[in-house]
Design an enzyme around this catalytic site. Structure first.
Site, PDB file in Angstrom:
ATOM      1  N   SER A   1       0.918  -1.307  -0.067  1.00 60.17           N
ATOM      2  CA  SER A   1      -0.044  -0.010   0.020  1.00 60.17           C
ATOM      3  C   SER A   1       0.810   1.335   0.123  1.00 60.17           C
ATOM      4  O   SER A   1       0.517   2.433   0.343  1.00 60.17           O
ATOM      5  CB  SER A   1      -0.870   0.036   1.042  1.00 60.17           C
ATOM      6  OG  SER A   1      -1.797  -1.078   1.262  1.00 60.17           O
TER       7      SER A   1
ATOM      8  N   LYS B   1      -5.202   1.476   9.451  1.00 54.69           N
ATOM      9  CA  LYS B   1      -4.285   2.559   9.013  1.00 54.69           C
ATOM     10  C   LYS B   1      -4.841   4.011   9.565  1.00 54.69           C
ATOM     11  O   LYS B   1      -3.872   4.667  10.200  1.00 54.69           O
ATOM     12  CB  LYS B   1      -4.195   2.633   7.523  1.00 54.69           C
ATOM     13  CG  LYS B   1      -3.350   1.557   6.851  1.00 54.69           C
ATOM     14  CD  LYS B   1      -3.485   1.098   5.433  1.00 54.69           C
ATOM     15  CE  LYS B   1      -2.833   0.037   5.038  1.00 54.69           C
ATOM     16  NZ  LYS B   1      -3.172  -0.232   3.642  1.00 54.69           N
TER      17      LYS B   1
END
Length: 144
Positions: free
Chosen positions: A40, A83
């Site tokens: 990511s 996150k």
């Protein structure tokens, strides 16, 4: 490749300092396809390279996640709740997310969301505009 294709624009933004001239950069992640090993980080890596070549700082109050295509489109990623919570715990105030991940914010507690500025991104230029002090280098030149 995406950064190199904009090298001329970066050269203008960096007051005629071309760090790419006569150089090539290759970043290799041997285990990049393994979950939780950096799949990511595409927009973050590109942002750091543009920061280096344009000599613009990345805002210290901003976190980001997302992948990107070779044409600069920002792609959605997994683990948005974790996150965003991690960014909040660290004291981050702004989070840049792929626009297609905004639907995942329903999993984040509302008090956490209320304390953050969520910045959606469709293209890499959107990320750079929000992440770099002074905004995206070539967008600045197109305004002149």
């Amino acid at each position: 490749m995406w950064v190199r294709s904009r090298a001329a624009e970066l050269k203008l933004a960096a007051a005629d300092i071309s760090l790419l001239e006569g150089r090539d950069i290759h970043i290799h992640f041997p285990a990049g396809a393994v979950p939780k090993d950096g799949p990511s980080a595409g927009v973050t890596l590109v942002t750091s390279l543009v920061s280096l070549f344009s000599q613009r700082r990345v805002r210290a109050d901003t976190a980001m996640t997302g992948e990107m295509t070779l044409r600069g489109l920002v792609l959605p990623v997994g683990g948005i709740k974790d996150k965003v919570l991690a960014a909040h715990r660290y004291g981050i105030k702004r989070v840049i997310l792929p626009e297609r991940n905004l639907k995942d914010l329903v999993e984040v507690p509302s008090p956490v969301l209320a304390s953050l500025e969520i910045l959606p991104a469709k293209r890499m230029e959107d990320v750079l505009e929000q992440a770099l002090e002074g905004g995206c280098p070539w967008r600045q030149h197109s305004k002149l």
